[in-house]
Design a protein around this motif. Structure first.
Motif, PDB file in Angstrom:
ATOM      1  N   LEU A  21       0.760  -1.227   0.026  1.00  0.00           N
ATOM      2  CA  LEU A  21       0.127  -0.100  -0.197  1.00  0.00           C
ATOM      3  C   LEU A  21       1.005   1.290   0.021  1.00  0.00           C
ATOM      4  O   LEU A  21       0.683   2.212  -0.731  1.00  0.00           O
ATOM      5  N   GLY A  22       1.914   1.054   0.674  1.00  0.00           N
ATOM      6  CA  GLY A  22       2.956   2.298   0.653  1.00  0.00           C
ATOM      7  C   GLY A  22       3.596   2.687  -0.508  1.00  0.00           C
ATOM      8  O   GLY A  22       3.699   3.860  -1.081  1.00  0.00           O
ATOM      9  N   LEU A  23       3.811   1.717  -1.527  1.00  0.00           N
ATOM     10  CA  LEU A  23       4.497   1.733  -2.860  1.00  0.00           C
ATOM     11  C   LEU A  23       3.395   2.214  -3.768  1.00  0.00           C
ATOM     12  O   LEU A  23       3.737   3.209  -4.474  1.00  0.00           O
ATOM     13  N   ILE A  24       1.933   2.040  -3.574  1.00  0.00           N
ATOM     14  CA  ILE A  24       0.974   2.337  -4.057  1.00  0.00           C
ATOM     15  C   ILE A  24       0.848   4.010  -3.936  1.00  0.00           C
ATOM     16  O   ILE A  24       0.590   4.787  -4.843  1.00  0.00           O
ATOM     17  N   GLY A  25       0.975   4.398  -2.474  1.00  0.00           N
ATOM     18  CA  GLY A  25       0.914   5.607  -2.216  1.00  0.00           C
ATOM     19  C   GLY A  25       2.086   6.719  -2.729  1.00  0.00           C
ATOM     20  O   GLY A  25       1.957   7.723  -3.143  1.00  0.00           O
ATOM     21  N   ILE A  26       3.288   6.048  -2.733  1.00  0.00           N
ATOM     22  CA  ILE A  26       4.203   6.772  -3.591  1.00  0.00           C
ATOM     23  C   ILE A  26       4.080   6.985  -4.911  1.00  0.00           C
ATOM     24  O   ILE A  26       4.429   7.932  -5.724  1.00  0.00           O
ATOM     25  N   TYR A  27       3.686   5.924  -5.747  1.00  0.00           N
ATOM     26  CA  TYR A  27       3.513   5.748  -7.114  1.00  0.00           C
ATOM     27  C   TYR A  27       2.353   6.975  -7.435  1.00  0.00           C
ATOM     28  O   TYR A  27       2.638   7.762  -8.436  1.00  0.00           O
ATOM     29  N   TRP A  29       2.012   9.636  -5.629  1.00  0.00           N
ATOM     30  CA  TRP A  29       2.661  10.804  -4.337  1.00  0.00           C
ATOM     31  C   TRP A  29       1.780  12.244  -4.912  1.00  0.00           C
ATOM     32  O   TRP A  29       1.599  13.074  -4.077  1.00  0.00           O
ATOM     33  N   GLN A  30       1.611  12.478  -6.058  1.00  0.00           N
ATOM     34  CA  GLN A  30       1.386  13.687  -6.699  1.00  0.00           C
ATOM     35  C   GLN A  30      -0.075  14.114  -6.179  1.00  0.00           C
ATOM     36  O   GLN A  30      -0.642  15.059  -6.352  1.00  0.00           O
ATOM     37  N   LYS A  31      -0.781  12.978  -5.865  1.00  0.00           N
ATOM     38  CA  LYS A  31      -2.292  13.235  -5.482  1.00  0.00           C
ATOM     39  C   LYS A  31      -2.411  13.060  -3.946  1.00  0.00           C
ATOM     40  O   LYS A  31      -1.447  12.576  -3.257  1.00  0.00           O
ATOM     41  N   ARG A  32      -3.381  13.828  -3.358  1.00  0.00           N
ATOM     42  CA  ARG A  32      -3.209  13.943  -2.080  1.00  0.00           C
ATOM     43  C   ARG A  32      -3.528  12.871  -1.203  1.00  0.00           C
ATOM     44  O   ARG A  32      -2.969  12.602  -0.526  1.00  0.00           O
ATOM     45  N   TRP A  33      -4.528  11.804  -1.941  1.00  0.00           N
ATOM     46  CA  TRP A  33      -4.809  10.558  -1.233  1.00  0.00           C
ATOM     47  C   TRP A  33      -3.454   9.668  -1.142  1.00  0.00           C
ATOM     48  O   TRP A  33      -3.407   9.001  -0.380  1.00  0.00           O
ATOM     49  N   GLY A  34      -2.748   9.666  -2.253  1.00  0.00           N
ATOM     50  CA  GLY A  34      -1.379   9.038  -2.449  1.00  0.00           C
ATOM     51  C   GLY A  34      -0.486   9.382  -1.142  1.00  0.00           C
ATOM     52  O   GLY A  34       0.297   8.629  -0.270  1.00  0.00           O
ATOM     53  N   LYS A  35      -0.242  10.626  -0.627  1.00  0.00           N
ATOM     54  CA  LYS A  35       0.612  11.167   0.163  1.00  0.00           C
ATOM     55  C   LYS A  35      -0.013  10.837   1.550  1.00  0.00           C
ATOM     56  O   LYS A  35       0.538  10.193   2.476  1.00  0.00           O
ATOM     57  N   LYS A  36      -1.615  10.858   1.784  1.00  0.00           N
ATOM     58  CA  LYS A  36      -2.141  10.175   2.968  1.00  0.00           C
ATOM     59  C   LYS A  36      -2.161   8.699   3.028  1.00  0.00           C
ATOM     60  O   LYS A  36      -1.761   8.098   4.305  1.00  0.00           O
ATOM     61  N   LEU A  37      -2.247   7.976   2.128  1.00  0.00           N
ATOM     62  CA  LEU A  37      -2.008   6.493   2.128  1.00  0.00           C
ATOM     63  C   LEU A  37      -0.687   6.162   2.521  1.00  0.00           C
ATOM     64  O   LEU A  37      -0.580   5.148   3.568  1.00  0.00           O
ATOM     65  N   THR A  38       0.571   6.771   2.009  1.00  0.00           N
ATOM     66  CA  THR A  38       1.778   6.468   2.595  1.00  0.00           C
ATOM     67  C   THR A  38       2.178   6.892   3.894  1.00  0.00           C
ATOM     68  O   THR A  38       2.793   6.003   4.666  1.00  0.00           O
TER      69      THR A  38
END
Length: 253
Positions: A21-27, A29-38
């Motif tokens: 899930l962290g790798l998905i968040g990093i991928y 990263w430009q989206k707000r939810w990606g940062k929150k997921l990471t």
């Protein structure tokens, strides 16, 4: 099929699930939810590695049943059932022979104690999960039971089971041949709820004998809130049990 199911379970439980899930968040990263997921994955990874969170997860499993009382009166036609927990293959300290895992050894020592106190027979159950060339769990447990002073004629093996459900079903078939309908069930405390459920589903009266507790009884200090690798493993074992019990009830109930 066994390898597939165990692989899926491994991916669903931390740290694998949090890493993915962290790798998905990093991928993303430009989206707000990606940062929150990471960030959420990092926080959860920290929390699962701390003593308080680990204890919350393990204690709700380990204290569902009280510790075994050596003074209790046992029903007639009772036997001890010892559940395996894998083997350490080709252990250098044992002349490269297969020996028991940590949990398997602790269970075996406790079963031997109960057997010496009660004089009951022991049914050691466990096959060769994922490695048909390794010694069966039951055969290695039998070796150690004899080493610990248990008469070989009081030990019975069930060497085909590769899951807790199979432990229960295959061992019950052996017990019924001896008209045994009550068992003292020896397994790790965190594994006991799932094991009891499986054996009760076979119509047996189950007397839990949990051992090798993970829940820490020490007072918390600053180190308790710092992450440790072993606590993450304990949290993973607990989460695996919750997932396993949910799946068993969905599949077999």
């Amino acid at each position: 099929m066994l390898l597939l199911s165990k692989s899926i379970a491994q991916l669903l439980i931390p740290p694998a699930s949090l890493i993915l899930l962290g790798l998905i968040g990093i991928y993303f990263w430009q989206k707000r939810w990606g940062k929150k997921l990471t960030l959420a994955c990092l926080i959860l990874l920290w929390l699962f590695s701390t003593a308080p969170v680990r204890n919350i997860l393990t204690s709700s499993l380990e204290y569902q049943y009280p510790a075994y009382s050596f003074n209790q009166i046992l029903p007639n036609n009772t036997a001890i059932v010892l559940l395996g927990n894998g083997v350490q293959e080709q252990a250098p300290d044992y002349q490269y022979q297969d020996t028991l895992s940590r949990f398997g050894m602790m269970r075996t020592i406790y079963a031997a104690q109960i057997a010496k106190h009660t004089g009951l027979a022991i049914y050691a159950t466990g096959g060769t999960p994922l490695n048909e060339h390794a010694a069966s769990e039951s055969s290695v447990m039998k070796y150690w039971l004899i080493t610990l002073g248990i008469d070989a004629t009081h030990i019975y093996e069930e060497n085909q089971a590769n899951t807790t459900w199979e432990n229960a079903t295959f061992t019950t078939a052996l017990l019924k041949k001896k008209n045994i309908n009550s068992v003292i069930l020896v397994t790790s405390a965190w594994h006991m709820p799932r094991a009891v459920w499986c054996f009760e589903q076979q119509g047996l009266t189950v007397i839990p004998a949990p051992t090798d507790y993970l829940t820490d009884q020490a007072t918390y200090d600053i180190r308790s809130f710092l992450p440790r690798w072993d606590r993450l493993g304990d949290s993973g074992d607990a989460l695996h049990e919750y997932l396993g019990l949910f799946w068993y009830k969905l599949k077999y109930d």
